[in-house]
Design a protein around this motif. Sequence first.
Motif, mmCIF file in Angstrom:
data_model
loop_
_atom_site.group_PDB
_atom_site.id
_atom_site.type_symbol
_atom_site.label_atom_id
_atom_site.label_comp_id
_atom_site.label_asym_id
_atom_site.label_seq_id
_atom_site.Cartn_x
_atom_site.Cartn_y
_atom_site.Cartn_z
ATOM 1 N N ASP A 169 0.856 -1.184 0.000
ATOM 2 C CA ASP A 169 0.000 0.000 0.000
ATOM 3 C C ASP A 169 0.893 1.235 0.000
ATOM 4 O OD1 ASP A 169 -1.715 2.151 0.575
ATOM 5 O OD2 ASP A 169 -3.091 0.830 1.655
ATOM 6 N N PRO A 170 0.899 2.003 -1.092
ATOM 7 C CA PRO A 170 1.799 3.164 -1.184
ATOM 8 C C PRO A 170 1.447 4.299 -0.234
ATOM 9 C CG PRO A 170 0.299 3.119 -3.057
ATOM 10 C CD PRO A 170 0.100 1.832 -2.317
ATOM 11 N N ARG A 171 0.329 4.211 0.453
ATOM 12 C CA ARG A 171 -0.041 5.264 1.407
ATOM 13 C C ARG A 171 0.725 5.133 2.720
ATOM 14 N NH1 ARG A 171 -6.150 4.356 2.330
ATOM 15 N NH2 ARG A 171 -5.311 2.222 2.454
ATOM 16 N N GLN A 172 1.406 4.028 2.912
ATOM 17 C CA GLN A 172 2.082 3.794 4.188
ATOM 18 C C GLN A 172 3.163 4.834 4.448
ATOM 19 O OE1 GLN A 172 5.334 0.446 3.907
ATOM 20 N NE2 GLN A 172 3.514 -0.251 2.783
ATOM 21 N N THR A 173 3.271 5.201 5.724
ATOM 22 C CA THR A 173 4.322 6.129 6.150
ATOM 23 C C THR A 173 4.997 5.535 7.387
ATOM 24 O OG1 THR A 173 2.713 7.388 7.453
ATOM 25 C CG2 THR A 173 3.140 8.155 5.213
ATOM 26 N N CYS A 174 5.588 6.373 8.198
ATOM 27 C CA CYS A 174 6.340 5.939 9.371
ATOM 28 C C CYS A 174 5.449 5.232 10.391
ATOM 29 C CB CYS A 174 7.005 7.164 9.993
ATOM 30 S SG CYS A 174 7.988 6.836 11.464
ATOM 31 N N CYS A 175 6.026 4.273 11.124
ATOM 32 C CA CYS A 175 5.286 3.596 12.192
ATOM 33 C C CYS A 175 5.298 4.417 13.477
ATOM 34 C CB CYS A 175 5.869 2.211 12.453
ATOM 35 S SG CYS A 175 7.521 2.220 13.203
ATOM 36 N N GLY A 176 6.160 5.422 13.549
ATOM 37 C CA GLY A 176 6.224 6.275 14.727
ATOM 38 C C GLY A 176 7.264 5.867 15.745
ATOM 39 N N GLN A 177 8.124 4.906 15.382
ATOM 40 C CA GLN A 177 9.102 4.404 16.340
ATOM 41 C C GLN A 177 10.044 5.496 16.853
ATOM 42 O OE1 GLN A 177 13.111 1.757 16.601
ATOM 43 N NE2 GLN A 177 11.960 1.682 14.699
ATOM 44 N N MET A 178 10.492 6.362 15.962
ATOM 45 C CA MET A 178 11.426 7.415 16.364
ATOM 46 C C MET A 178 10.817 8.287 17.457
ATOM 47 S SD MET A 178 13.171 10.371 14.001
ATOM 48 C CE MET A 178 11.588 11.160 13.644
ATOM 49 N N HIS A 179 9.536 8.597 17.322
ATOM 50 C CA HIS A 179 8.853 9.445 18.293
ATOM 51 C C HIS A 179 8.660 8.713 19.623
ATOM 52 C CE1 HIS A 179 7.684 10.442 14.179
ATOM 53 N NE2 HIS A 179 7.476 11.686 14.561
ATOM 54 N N THR A 180 8.179 7.473 19.541
ATOM 55 C CA THR A 180 7.880 6.740 20.771
ATOM 56 C C THR A 180 9.144 6.405 21.543
ATOM 57 O OG1 THR A 180 7.830 4.646 19.537
ATOM 58 C CG2 THR A 180 5.739 5.767 19.884
ATOM 59 N N ASN A 181 10.213 6.022 20.840
ATOM 60 C CA ASN A 181 11.458 5.690 21.526
ATOM 61 C C ASN A 181 12.037 6.891 22.262
ATOM 62 O OD1 ASN A 181 11.299 3.102 20.605
ATOM 63 N ND2 ASN A 181 13.005 3.225 19.185
ATOM 64 N N TYR B 83 5.154 10.924 22.927
ATOM 65 C CA TYR B 83 3.929 10.179 22.671
ATOM 66 C C TYR B 83 2.860 11.036 21.996
ATOM 67 C CZ TYR B 83 5.879 6.575 25.734
ATOM 68 O OH TYR B 83 6.683 5.616 26.299
ATOM 69 N N ARG B 84 2.741 12.279 22.409
ATOM 70 C CA ARG B 84 1.725 13.140 21.814
ATOM 71 C C ARG B 84 2.012 13.357 20.332
ATOM 72 N NH1 ARG B 84 0.132 18.068 25.367
ATOM 73 N NH2 ARG B 84 -0.671 16.251 26.496
ATOM 74 N N HIS C 256 -1.839 6.710 26.253
ATOM 75 C CA HIS C 256 -1.311 7.996 26.716
ATOM 76 C C HIS C 256 -2.212 9.143 26.278
ATOM 77 C CE1 HIS C 256 1.327 11.590 26.630
ATOM 78 N NE2 HIS C 256 1.899 11.036 27.684
ATOM 79 N N GLU C 257 -2.811 9.006 25.089
ATOM 80 C CA GLU C 257 -3.705 10.032 24.560
ATOM 81 C C GLU C 257 -5.160 9.802 24.959
ATOM 82 O OE1 GLU C 257 -2.584 12.907 22.599
ATOM 83 O OE2 GLU C 257 -0.957 12.087 23.840
ATOM 84 N N ASP C 258 -5.373 8.791 25.804
ATOM 85 C CA ASP C 258 -6.726 8.454 26.278
ATOM 86 C C ASP C 258 -7.676 8.219 25.102
ATOM 87 O OD1 ASP C 258 -8.570 7.890 28.254
ATOM 88 O OD2 ASP C 258 -9.287 9.952 28.385
ATOM 89 N N ASP C 259 -7.172 7.480 24.101
ATOM 90 C CA ASP C 259 -7.939 7.199 22.887
ATOM 91 C C ASP C 259 -8.216 5.703 22.817
ATOM 92 O OD1 ASP C 259 -8.936 6.868 20.300
ATOM 93 O OD2 ASP C 259 -7.675 8.462 19.471
ATOM 94 N N ALA C 260 -9.311 5.280 23.442
ATOM 95 C CA ALA C 260 -9.642 3.858 23.521
ATOM 96 C C ALA C 260 -9.912 3.265 22.142
ATOM 97 C CB ALA C 260 -10.847 3.653 24.430
ATOM 98 N N GLU C 261 -10.535 4.054 21.274
ATOM 99 C CA GLU C 261 -10.834 3.551 19.935
ATOM 100 C C GLU C 261 -9.547 3.262 19.168
ATOM 101 O OE1 GLU C 261 -13.210 4.808 15.824
ATOM 102 O OE2 GLU C 261 -12.764 6.310 17.346
ATOM 103 N N LEU C 262 -8.582 4.179 19.225
ATOM 104 C CA LEU C 262 -7.312 3.970 18.547
ATOM 105 C C LEU C 262 -6.569 2.782 19.140
ATOM 106 C CD1 LEU C 262 -5.181 4.843 16.489
ATOM 107 C CD2 LEU C 262 -4.258 6.416 18.226
ATOM 108 N N GLU C 263 -6.630 2.627 20.449
ATOM 109 C CA GLU C 263 -5.968 1.492 21.095
ATOM 110 C C GLU C 263 -6.544 0.169 20.588
ATOM 111 O OE1 GLU C 263 -4.977 -0.337 25.532
ATOM 112 O OE2 GLU C 263 -6.143 1.523 25.333
#
Length: 261
Positions: free
Chosen positions: A36-48, A52-53, A97-104
Amino acid sequence: MRISLMTTCLVDVMAPDVAASTVRLLERLGHEVVYDPRQTCCGQMHTNTGYYREAAPVVRSFVDTFEPQLDRIDAIVMPSGSCAGCVREQHALVARHEDDAELEERAGHVAAKTYELSELLVDVLKVTDVGAYFPHTVTYHPTCHSMRFLKVGPRPLKLLRAVEGIEVVNLPSSDTCCGFGGTFSVKNDATSDAMVTDKAANVVASGADYVVAGDASCLMNIGGKLSRTGARPRPIHLAQILASTKEEPFVPSDVMMGRAS
Protein backbone atom coordinates in the motif's frame (compact mmCIF):
# COMPACT_ATOMS: atom_id res chain seq x y z
CA MET A 1 -1.03 -16.49 1.80
CA ARG A 2 -1.60 -12.82 0.99
CA ILE A 3 0.96 -10.71 2.84
CA SER A 4 1.12 -6.91 3.09
CA LEU A 5 4.64 -5.46 3.10
CA MET A 6 5.49 -2.54 5.38
CA THR A 7 8.89 -1.44 4.12
CA THR A 8 9.87 0.89 7.03
CA CYS A 9 11.25 4.39 6.50
CA LEU A 10 14.93 3.57 6.73
CA VAL A 11 14.69 0.61 4.36
CA ASP A 12 12.76 2.72 1.87
CA VAL A 13 15.37 5.48 1.89
CA MET A 14 18.68 3.78 2.74
CA ALA A 15 18.37 0.08 1.91
CA PRO A 16 15.61 -0.53 -0.65
CA ASP A 17 17.05 -3.90 -1.65
CA VAL A 18 15.98 -5.21 1.75
CA ALA A 19 12.35 -4.62 0.78
CA ALA A 20 12.92 -6.05 -2.70
CA SER A 21 14.61 -9.11 -1.19
CA THR A 22 11.67 -9.64 1.15
CA VAL A 23 9.31 -9.62 -1.82
CA ARG A 24 11.50 -12.00 -3.86
CA LEU A 25 11.76 -14.40 -0.95
CA LEU A 26 8.05 -14.53 -0.16
CA GLU A 27 7.03 -14.82 -3.80
CA ARG A 28 9.54 -17.63 -4.31
CA LEU A 29 7.83 -19.43 -1.44
CA GLY A 30 4.52 -19.10 -3.28
CA HIS A 31 2.90 -16.21 -1.46
CA GLU A 32 1.31 -13.03 -2.79
CA VAL A 33 2.86 -9.78 -1.57
CA VAL A 34 0.86 -6.56 -1.70
CA TYR A 35 2.06 -3.03 -1.00
CA ASP A 36 0.00 0.00 0.00
CA PRO A 37 1.80 3.16 -1.18
CA ARG A 38 -0.04 5.26 1.41
CA GLN A 39 2.08 3.79 4.19
CA THR A 40 4.32 6.13 6.15
CA CYS A 41 6.34 5.94 9.37
CA CYS A 42 5.29 3.60 12.19
CA GLY A 43 6.22 6.28 14.73
CA GLN A 44 9.10 4.40 16.34
CA MET A 45 11.43 7.41 16.36
CA HIS A 46 8.85 9.45 18.29
CA THR A 47 7.88 6.74 20.77
CA ASN A 48 11.46 5.69 21.53
CA THR A 49 12.28 9.30 22.37
CA GLY A 50 9.21 9.69 24.57
CA TYR A 51 7.23 12.03 22.30
CA TYR A 52 3.93 10.18 22.67
CA ARG A 53 1.72 13.14 21.81
CA GLU A 54 3.65 13.76 18.61
CA ALA A 55 3.57 10.04 17.85
CA ALA A 56 -0.23 9.80 18.10
CA PRO A 57 -1.08 11.16 14.62
CA VAL A 58 1.66 9.00 13.11
CA VAL A 59 0.24 5.92 14.79
CA ARG A 60 -3.26 6.89 13.68
CA SER A 61 -2.06 7.24 10.07
CA PHE A 62 -0.43 3.80 10.26
CA VAL A 63 -3.61 2.23 11.61
CA ASP A 64 -5.73 4.04 9.01
CA THR A 65 -3.54 2.53 6.29
CA PHE A 66 -3.36 -1.06 7.47
CA GLU A 67 -6.59 -1.73 9.36
CA PRO A 68 -8.79 -1.63 6.21
CA GLN A 69 -6.57 -4.36 4.71
CA LEU A 70 -7.03 -6.84 7.53
CA ASP A 71 -9.98 -8.70 6.02
CA ARG A 72 -8.09 -9.10 2.72
CA ILE A 73 -4.66 -10.17 3.98
CA ASP A 74 -3.26 -12.91 6.18
CA ALA A 75 -0.36 -10.99 7.67
CA ILE A 76 1.68 -7.79 7.66
CA VAL A 77 5.43 -8.29 7.40
CA MET A 78 8.11 -5.80 8.42
CA PRO A 79 11.80 -6.54 7.73
CA SER A 80 12.66 -4.78 10.98
CA GLY A 81 12.49 -5.99 14.55
CA SER A 82 12.44 -2.44 15.89
CA CYS A 83 9.53 -1.28 13.74
CA ALA A 84 7.56 -4.49 14.31
CA GLY A 85 8.23 -4.05 18.02
CA CYS A 86 6.87 -0.51 17.84
CA VAL A 87 3.64 -1.67 16.20
CA ARG A 88 3.17 -4.59 18.57
CA GLU A 89 4.23 -2.99 21.85
CA GLN A 90 4.14 0.80 21.55
CA HIS A 91 1.14 1.76 19.42
CA ALA A 92 -1.28 0.77 22.16
CA LEU A 93 0.89 2.62 24.69
CA VAL A 94 0.66 5.80 22.63
CA ALA A 95 -3.12 5.44 22.31
CA ARG A 96 -3.50 4.97 26.08
CA HIS A 97 -1.31 8.00 26.72
CA GLU A 98 -3.71 10.03 24.56
CA ASP A 99 -6.73 8.45 26.28
CA ASP A 100 -7.94 7.20 22.89
CA ALA A 101 -9.64 3.86 23.52
CA GLU A 102 -10.83 3.55 19.94
CA LEU A 103 -7.31 3.97 18.55
CA GLU A 104 -5.97 1.49 21.09
CA GLU A 105 -8.50 -1.13 19.99
CA ARG A 106 -7.83 -0.55 16.30
CA ALA A 107 -4.07 -0.60 16.84
CA GLY A 108 -4.46 -3.93 18.61
CA HIS A 109 -6.18 -5.42 15.57
CA VAL A 110 -3.30 -4.33 13.33
CA ALA A 111 -0.66 -5.49 15.82
CA ALA A 112 -2.20 -8.97 15.95
CA LYS A 113 -1.39 -9.52 12.28
CA THR A 114 2.02 -7.83 12.26
CA TYR A 115 5.21 -9.89 12.17
CA GLU A 116 8.93 -9.38 11.87
CA LEU A 117 10.32 -11.39 8.92
CA SER A 118 11.80 -14.32 10.85
CA GLU A 119 8.62 -14.62 12.93
CA LEU A 120 6.50 -14.74 9.80
CA LEU A 121 8.66 -17.43 8.20
CA VAL A 122 9.11 -19.70 11.21
CA ASP A 123 5.86 -19.21 13.15
CA VAL A 124 3.29 -18.45 10.45
CA LEU A 125 4.62 -20.01 7.25
CA LYS A 126 6.23 -22.89 9.18
CA VAL A 127 9.44 -22.89 7.18
CA THR A 128 13.14 -22.72 8.07
CA ASP A 129 14.75 -23.94 4.84
CA VAL A 130 13.71 -21.34 2.26
CA GLY A 131 15.92 -22.71 -0.52
CA ALA A 132 18.59 -20.04 -0.14
CA TYR A 133 22.24 -20.28 -1.19
CA PHE A 134 24.94 -18.07 0.31
CA PRO A 135 28.49 -19.51 0.25
CA HIS A 136 30.02 -17.12 2.78
CA THR A 137 30.89 -16.90 6.46
CA VAL A 138 28.47 -14.78 8.50
CA THR A 139 28.01 -13.73 12.09
CA TYR A 140 24.64 -12.76 13.52
CA HIS A 141 23.88 -9.62 15.54
CA PRO A 142 20.56 -9.94 17.45
CA THR A 143 19.19 -6.41 17.51
CA CYS A 144 17.85 -5.01 20.79
CA HIS A 145 14.19 -4.66 19.84
CA SER A 146 13.99 -8.06 18.15
CA MET A 147 15.67 -9.69 21.13
CA ARG A 148 13.99 -7.81 23.99
CA PHE A 149 10.65 -6.57 22.59
CA LEU A 150 9.73 -9.36 20.18
CA LYS A 151 11.83 -12.14 21.70
CA VAL A 152 12.53 -13.65 18.29
CA GLY A 153 15.15 -15.83 19.95
CA PRO A 154 16.76 -18.43 17.70
CA ARG A 155 14.43 -17.97 14.72
CA PRO A 156 16.93 -15.99 12.56
CA LEU A 157 19.71 -18.47 13.35
CA LYS A 158 17.47 -21.41 12.41
CA LEU A 159 16.86 -19.76 9.05
CA LEU A 160 20.53 -18.94 8.52
CA ARG A 161 21.78 -22.42 9.41
CA ALA A 162 19.43 -23.93 6.83
CA VAL A 163 21.00 -21.87 4.02
CA GLU A 164 23.10 -23.93 1.61
CA GLY A 165 26.81 -23.10 1.56
CA ILE A 166 26.75 -20.77 4.57
CA GLU A 167 28.99 -20.89 7.63
CA VAL A 168 27.58 -19.19 10.72
CA VAL A 169 30.19 -18.22 13.32
CA ASN A 170 29.77 -16.88 16.83
CA LEU A 171 29.74 -13.13 17.47
CA PRO A 172 31.49 -12.28 20.76
CA SER A 173 29.19 -10.43 23.17
CA SER A 174 26.44 -10.76 20.61
CA ASP A 175 23.67 -9.57 22.93
CA THR A 176 25.18 -6.13 23.55
CA CYS A 177 23.69 -3.07 21.81
CA CYS A 178 25.39 -1.61 18.75
CA GLY A 179 24.79 1.89 20.08
CA PHE A 180 22.41 3.16 17.41
CA GLY A 181 19.09 3.46 19.24
CA GLY A 182 17.67 6.02 16.82
CA THR A 183 17.98 9.45 18.41
CA PHE A 184 20.20 7.97 21.15
CA SER A 185 23.10 8.01 18.70
CA VAL A 186 22.49 11.71 18.09
CA LYS A 187 21.86 12.83 21.65
CA ASN A 188 24.58 10.64 23.16
CA ASP A 189 27.04 10.50 20.30
CA ALA A 190 30.19 9.77 22.33
CA THR A 191 28.58 6.87 24.19
CA SER A 192 27.04 5.57 20.97
CA ASP A 193 30.40 5.68 19.20
CA ALA A 194 32.08 3.76 22.02
CA MET A 195 29.39 1.09 21.82
CA VAL A 196 29.59 0.64 18.05
CA THR A 197 33.39 0.61 18.25
CA ASP A 198 33.19 -2.41 20.54
CA LYS A 199 30.55 -4.05 18.35
CA ALA A 200 32.59 -3.57 15.18
CA ALA A 201 35.69 -4.99 16.89
CA ASN A 202 33.71 -8.09 17.85
CA VAL A 203 32.46 -8.48 14.28
CA VAL A 204 36.05 -8.37 13.04
CA ALA A 205 37.14 -10.83 15.74
CA SER A 206 34.51 -13.31 14.56
CA GLY A 207 36.37 -13.71 11.26
CA ALA A 208 33.14 -13.45 9.28
CA ASP A 209 32.79 -12.02 5.79
CA TYR A 210 29.39 -10.53 6.66
CA VAL A 211 27.54 -9.35 9.75
CA VAL A 212 23.84 -10.11 9.43
CA ALA A 213 20.90 -8.67 11.35
CA GLY A 214 17.16 -8.16 10.97
CA ASP A 215 17.32 -4.36 11.26
CA ALA A 216 18.76 -2.11 8.58
CA SER A 217 19.27 0.66 11.15
CA CYS A 218 21.71 -1.38 13.24
CA LEU A 219 23.45 -2.61 10.09
CA MET A 220 23.83 0.98 8.90
CA ASN A 221 25.47 1.89 12.20
CA ILE A 222 27.77 -1.14 12.37
CA GLY A 223 28.54 -0.98 8.65
CA GLY A 224 29.44 2.69 8.92
CA LYS A 225 31.96 1.99 11.69
CA LEU A 226 33.44 -0.98 9.82
CA SER A 227 33.79 1.12 6.68
CA ARG A 228 35.46 4.03 8.48
CA THR A 229 38.01 1.71 10.06
CA GLY A 230 38.69 -0.11 6.80
CA ALA A 231 37.55 -3.47 8.21
CA ARG A 232 36.67 -6.30 5.85
CA PRO A 233 33.24 -7.53 7.04
CA ARG A 234 30.19 -6.14 5.26
CA PRO A 235 26.69 -5.59 6.65
CA ILE A 236 23.85 -7.64 5.19
CA HIS A 237 20.19 -7.99 6.10
CA LEU A 238 18.65 -11.38 6.84
CA ALA A 239 16.21 -10.89 3.94
CA GLN A 240 19.07 -10.45 1.47
CA ILE A 241 20.67 -13.76 2.46
CA LEU A 242 17.37 -15.64 2.40
CA ALA A 243 16.49 -14.20 -1.02
CA SER A 244 19.85 -15.27 -2.49
CA THR A 245 19.86 -18.43 -4.62
CA LYS A 246 22.27 -20.15 -7.01
CA GLU A 247 20.23 -18.78 -9.90
CA GLU A 248 19.96 -15.26 -8.43
CA PRO A 249 22.87 -14.78 -6.00
CA PHE A 250 23.19 -11.74 -3.78
CA VAL A 251 25.46 -9.10 -5.30
CA PRO A 252 27.02 -6.81 -2.67
CA SER A 253 27.10 -3.07 -3.21
CA ASP A 254 29.86 -0.71 -2.12
CA VAL A 255 27.18 1.66 -0.86
CA MET A 256 24.89 -0.39 1.38
CA MET A 257 23.58 0.47 4.81
CA GLY A 258 26.46 2.70 5.79
CA ARG A 259 29.15 0.92 3.78
CA ALA A 260 30.81 3.62 1.69
CA SER A 261 33.23 2.88 -1.14
